[in-house]
Design an enzyme around this catalytic site. Structure first.
Site, PDB file in Angstrom:
ATOM      1  N   LYS A   1      21.969 -25.310  -9.233  1.00 36.47           N
ATOM      2  CA  LYS A   1      22.884 -25.895  -8.248  1.00 36.47           C
ATOM      3  C   LYS A   1      22.003 -26.506  -7.169  1.00 36.47           C
ATOM      4  O   LYS A   1      21.504 -25.819  -6.286  1.00 36.47           O
ATOM      5  CB  LYS A   1      23.786 -24.811  -7.672  1.00 36.47           C
ATOM      6  CG  LYS A   1      25.161 -25.290  -7.242  1.00 36.47           C
ATOM      7  CD  LYS A   1      25.169 -26.373  -6.169  1.00 36.47           C
ATOM      8  CE  LYS A   1      24.996 -25.834  -4.781  1.00 36.47           C
ATOM      9  NZ  LYS A   1      24.706 -26.887  -3.774  1.00 36.47           N
TER      10      LYS A   1
ATOM     11  N   GLU B   1      14.465 -16.218  -1.298  1.00 32.63           N
ATOM     12  CA  GLU B   1      13.408 -16.762  -0.440  1.00 32.63           C
ATOM     13  C   GLU B   1      14.119 -17.417   0.728  1.00 32.63           C
ATOM     14  O   GLU B   1      14.767 -18.453   0.574  1.00 32.63           O
ATOM     15  CB  GLU B   1      12.564 -17.747  -1.236  1.00 32.63           C
ATOM     16  CG  GLU B   1      11.774 -17.033  -2.329  1.00 32.63           C
ATOM     17  CD  GLU B   1      11.137 -17.962  -3.339  1.00 32.63           C
ATOM     18  OE1 GLU B   1      11.273 -19.184  -3.209  1.00 32.63           O
ATOM     19  OE2 GLU B   1      10.523 -17.439  -4.275  1.00 32.63           O
TER      20      GLU B   1
ATOM     21  N   CYS C   1      10.019 -24.038   5.451  1.00 34.42           N
ATOM     22  CA  CYS C   1      10.283 -22.615   5.692  1.00 34.42           C
ATOM     23  C   CYS C   1       9.039 -21.892   6.178  1.00 34.42           C
ATOM     24  O   CYS C   1       9.110 -20.975   6.983  1.00 34.42           O
ATOM     25  CB  CYS C   1      10.795 -21.972   4.410  1.00 34.42           C
ATOM     26  SG  CYS C   1       9.657 -22.148   3.032  1.00 34.42           S
TER      27      CYS C   1
ATOM     28  N   GLU D   1      14.871 -19.350  13.716  1.00 33.32           N
ATOM     29  CA  GLU D   1      14.331 -20.511  13.002  1.00 33.32           C
ATOM     30  C   GLU D   1      15.089 -21.781  13.422  1.00 33.32           C
ATOM     31  O   GLU D   1      16.306 -21.847  13.324  1.00 33.32           O
ATOM     32  CB  GLU D   1      14.520 -20.301  11.498  1.00 33.32           C
ATOM     33  CG  GLU D   1      13.958 -21.431  10.660  1.00 33.32           C
ATOM     34  CD  GLU D   1      14.246 -21.251   9.163  1.00 33.32           C
ATOM     35  OE1 GLU D   1      15.408 -20.992   8.815  1.00 33.32           O
ATOM     36  OE2 GLU D   1      13.316 -21.386   8.369  1.00 33.32           O
TER      37      GLU D   1
HETATM   38  P1  NAD Z   1      21.519 -23.174   2.839  1.00 30.22           P
HETATM   39  O1  NAD Z   1      21.461 -21.697   2.744  1.00 30.22           O
HETATM   40  O2  NAD Z   1      22.558 -23.793   3.688  1.00 30.22           O
HETATM   41  O3  NAD Z   1      21.694 -23.831   1.382  1.00 30.22           O
HETATM   42  C1  NAD Z   1      20.822 -23.554   0.325  1.00 30.22           C
HETATM   43  C2  NAD Z   1      21.578 -23.719  -0.982  1.00 30.22           C
HETATM   44  O4  NAD Z   1      22.600 -22.733  -1.048  1.00 30.22           O
HETATM   45  C3  NAD Z   1      22.269 -25.068  -1.137  1.00 30.22           C
HETATM   46  O5  NAD Z   1      22.155 -25.506  -2.470  1.00 30.22           O
HETATM   47  C4  NAD Z   1      23.705 -24.740  -0.821  1.00 30.22           C
HETATM   48  O6  NAD Z   1      24.625 -25.601  -1.437  1.00 30.22           O
HETATM   49  C5  NAD Z   1      23.835 -23.341  -1.388  1.00 30.22           C
HETATM   50  N1  NAD Z   1      24.920 -22.537  -0.824  1.00 30.22           N
HETATM   51  C6  NAD Z   1      25.467 -22.624   0.419  1.00 30.22           C
HETATM   52  N2  NAD Z   1      26.474 -21.720   0.547  1.00 30.22           N
HETATM   53  C7  NAD Z   1      26.542 -21.052  -0.620  1.00 30.22           C
HETATM   54  C8  NAD Z   1      27.364 -19.984  -1.099  1.00 30.22           C
HETATM   55  N3  NAD Z   1      28.318 -19.445  -0.346  1.00 30.22           N
HETATM   56  N4  NAD Z   1      27.155 -19.528  -2.353  1.00 30.22           N
HETATM   57  C9  NAD Z   1      26.185 -20.046  -3.128  1.00 30.22           C
HETATM   58  N5  NAD Z   1      25.384 -21.068  -2.733  1.00 30.22           N
HETATM   59  C10 NAD Z   1      25.556 -21.564  -1.496  1.00 30.22           C
HETATM   60  O7  NAD Z   1      20.069 -23.631   3.284  1.00 30.22           O
HETATM   61  P2  NAD Z   1      19.558 -25.113   3.589  1.00 30.22           P
HETATM   62  O8  NAD Z   1      20.070 -25.527   4.920  1.00 30.22           O
HETATM   63  O9  NAD Z   1      19.807 -25.967   2.412  1.00 30.22           O
HETATM   64  O10 NAD Z   1      17.970 -24.877   3.656  1.00 30.22           O
HETATM   65  C11 NAD Z   1      17.293 -24.489   4.795  1.00 30.22           C
HETATM   66  C12 NAD Z   1      16.943 -23.020   4.769  1.00 30.22           C
HETATM   67  O11 NAD Z   1      16.219 -22.719   3.577  1.00 30.22           O
HETATM   68  C13 NAD Z   1      16.029 -22.619   5.909  1.00 30.22           C
HETATM   69  O12 NAD Z   1      16.441 -21.377   6.430  1.00 30.22           O
HETATM   70  C14 NAD Z   1      14.670 -22.501   5.237  1.00 30.22           C
HETATM   71  O13 NAD Z   1      13.748 -21.679   5.895  1.00 30.22           O
HETATM   72  C15 NAD Z   1      15.052 -21.966   3.916  1.00 30.22           C
HETATM   73  N6  NAD Z   1      13.987 -22.203   2.932  1.00 30.22           N
HETATM   74  C16 NAD Z   1      13.269 -21.127   2.480  1.00 30.22           C
HETATM   75  C17 NAD Z   1      12.207 -21.327   1.592  1.00 30.22           C
HETATM   76  C18 NAD Z   1      11.387 -20.166   1.081  1.00 30.22           C
HETATM   77  O14 NAD Z   1      10.670 -20.350   0.102  1.00 30.22           O
HETATM   78  N7  NAD Z   1      11.453 -18.995   1.695  1.00 30.22           N
HETATM   79  C19 NAD Z   1      11.896 -22.625   1.162  1.00 30.22           C
HETATM   80  C20 NAD Z   1      12.640 -23.695   1.656  1.00 30.22           C
HETATM   81  C21 NAD Z   1      13.683 -23.463   2.540  1.00 30.22           C
END
Ligand code: NAD
Length: 489
Positions: free
Chosen positions: A184, A259, A292, A390
């Site tokens: 997804k 992550e 991140c 963050e």
């Molecule tokens: P997000 O949590 O909003 O979305 C991430 C993914 O989850 C998207 O594909 C989204 O559609 C999906 N999603 C959202 N709600 C959901 C639900 N209820 N059920 C299942 N899936 C759902 O995050 P974002 O804004 O896309 O990304 C930014 C965040 O990601 C930051 O906090 C960043 O630090 C983190 N991040 C972490 C790493 C790591 O390796 N630790 C790497 C990159 C980004």
């Protein structure tokens, strides 16, 4: 209504499918969502938006494909996965321009590093799986052996800041382990993951082995993590979403790897290579801070703090903010207007709390749009939000410390524990501080060194579990022990 579709749209001159990829076919949805380029906020296209029905179709396709894929063995699967890696390599230029147009990351970085890492993610884990051997030993009259077995259908959910790299980082080990997958992609940047499906098709991956469902997190993502036939969930994204997914996984007792976000410290001791530390600190504006792992909390030893702050001010003046397609650009736009407002909110609240704004603080007056100026705060009131939460934008803070103990306490003062960076000329200090900081990864006199054999993940609120090397297979596989009595009954 779910329909088969051969629709293609042009993203920066590259033909991309805006549809799902399910059971080896492109499939559309009655619902669509609109994707916008952060470069100029122009509409890039409308993408199929999955609901529970499309997700179910994808999981069923993956479930059906699973037994044959699992039975191929690591070597058999490796043939397909190597082809997939080759196709990614052959399309680095197209992938890079599509990703840049879609999420605003720097084109040069994408072309030279990020997309190649996508190919490496696939090839590395294919090769690792071929060498993966469970341990065996004898004890108390029995022979013990450990077996890594495919576990079924994996749900892979990724964020927009590096969608292709992060998706392949999960697709590689999951497929190499013998699982089939439903990916997804992030709704703000779905196109390079769609291209991955084209390469899977060209590589001849059997239908249903890799499926892509496009859609909104709260709908498509939620339907996927709650699907009863999903046996693993690997998620990269925010802690907020992580909590929701964790509950879904707990409900069905499905292993989940998370992550999540970070608020990582970058600790600079007076005995460090000053220029290297300064370059690394300024480098945290990379990808407009939407990283991140970014070391956004710069902690500098008091005796060099004034010089360090002056160095940052001078270096920040040379940062080129602008179109991520230009080779001269250092920092591109934020992903969306919604995200920009979130970043601006953090900055405004930091100022209201009494933090001193050194530079930046708003959208560039010259460029407008989503181009947020590199920003630095200092003299921050203790415990202020800006040093706890963050931001995920080009916003850094600079704080000072007097002693090693104070540096460690400050480094550990947030709820996160994704990564930490230490600059020091003293090896013993590096060992002491590295051991005392809670983080999944600690870098010493370097930043972003990543080897796929090493465990990767976060401590505290930055995640659950580790992926990379054997850790990926510990997660994606069902690990089985067989204890066989030695000799006759
Ligand atoms: P997000 O949590 O909003 O979305 C991430 C993914 O989850 C998207 O594909 C989204 O559609 C999906 N999603 C959202 N709600 C959901 C639900 N209820 N059920 C299942 N899936 C759902 O995050 P974002 O804004 O896309 O990304 C930014 C965040 O990601 C930051 O906090 C960043 O630090 C983190 N991040 C972490 C790493 C790591 O390796 N630790 C790497 C990159 C980004």
């Amino acid at each position: 209504m779910i329909t088969q579709s051969n629709k293609r749209i042009q993203i920066a001159g590259v033909e991309v499918s805006p549809d799902h990829y399910i059971g080896g076919k492109r499939v559309g949805s009655a619902q669509v969502f609109t994707v916008v380029s952060p470069i100029d906020e122009s509409v890039l296209g409308e993408v199929a938006s999955a609901g529970a029905a499309e997700v179910d179709l994808a999981v069923q396709a993956a479930k059906q494909a699973f037994p044959e894929w699992a039975a191929l063995g690591a070597k058999g699967r490796g043939v397909y996965l190597r082809k997939l890696a080759e196709l990614i390599e052959a399309h680095v230029e197209q992938l890079a321009i599509v990703e840049t147009t879609n999420n605003g990351s720097l084109l040069e970085a994408s072309r030279l590093r990020v997309m190649k890492r996508g190919a490496h993610n696939i090839r590395f884990f294919a090769e690792w799986a071929e060498k993966l051997e469970g341990e065996a030993w004898e004890s108390n009259g029995s022979h013990y052996s450990v077996h890594y077995e495919p576990s079924g259908v994996s749900a892979l959910i990724t964020p927009w800041n590096a969608p292709f790299m992060l998706s392949t980082w999960k697709v590689g080990p999951a497929l190499a382990a013998g699982n089939t997958v439903v990916v997804k992609p992030p709704e703000w940047a779905p196109f390079t993951c769609s291209m991955l499906a084209d390469f899977a098709e060209e590589a001849g991956l059997p239908a249903g082995v890799l499926n892509i469902v496009q859609g909104i997190g709260e709908e498509a993502g939620a339907a996927l993590v709650n699907h009863p036939d999903v046996s693993r969930i690997s998620f990269t994204g925010s802690g907020e979403t992580g909590r929701i997914i964790g509950k879904a996984a707990a409900e069905r007792i499905v292993p989940v790897s998370m992550e999540l976000g970070g608020k990582s410290p970058l600790v600079v001791f007076a005995d460090a290579d000053f220029d290297a530390a300064l370059r690394t600190a300024i480098g945290q504006y990379d990808n407009a801070g939407q990283v991140c792992l970014a070391g956004t909390r710069i902690l500098v030893e008091e005796s060099i703090a004034e010089k360090f702050l002056a160095g940052m001010k001078a270096a920040a003046q040379n940062i080129v903010l602008g179109d991520p397609r230009n080779a001269a650009t250092d920092v591109g736009p934020l992903i969306t207007r919604e995200h920009l407002q979130r970043v601006q909110g953090f900055v405004d609240r930091a100022i209201a709390a009494g933090a001193e704004l050194v530079y930046g603080g708003s959208v560039s007056a010259e460029l407008g749009g989503l181009y947020f100026q590199p920003t630095l705060f200092t003299n921050i009131p203790e415990g202020a939000e800006i040093v706890r939460e963050e931001v995920f934008g080009p916003v850094l803070t600079l704080q000072t410390f007097a002693t090693e103990e104070e540096a460690i306490a400050m480094a550990n003062s947030t709820a996160y524990g994704l990564a930490a960076t230490i600059f020091t000329g003293d090896e013993q200090r590096a060992e002491r501080v590295g051991a005392a900081i809670s983080a999944g990864t600690v870098w010493v006199n370097t930043f972003f060194a990543r080897d796929l054999a090493a465990p990767f993940g976060g401590s505290k609120q930055s995640g659950i579990g580790r992926e990379g090397g054997n850790w990926s297979f510990d997660f994606f596989c069902d690990v089985k022990t067989i204890a066989k009595r030695i000799g006759s009954f």
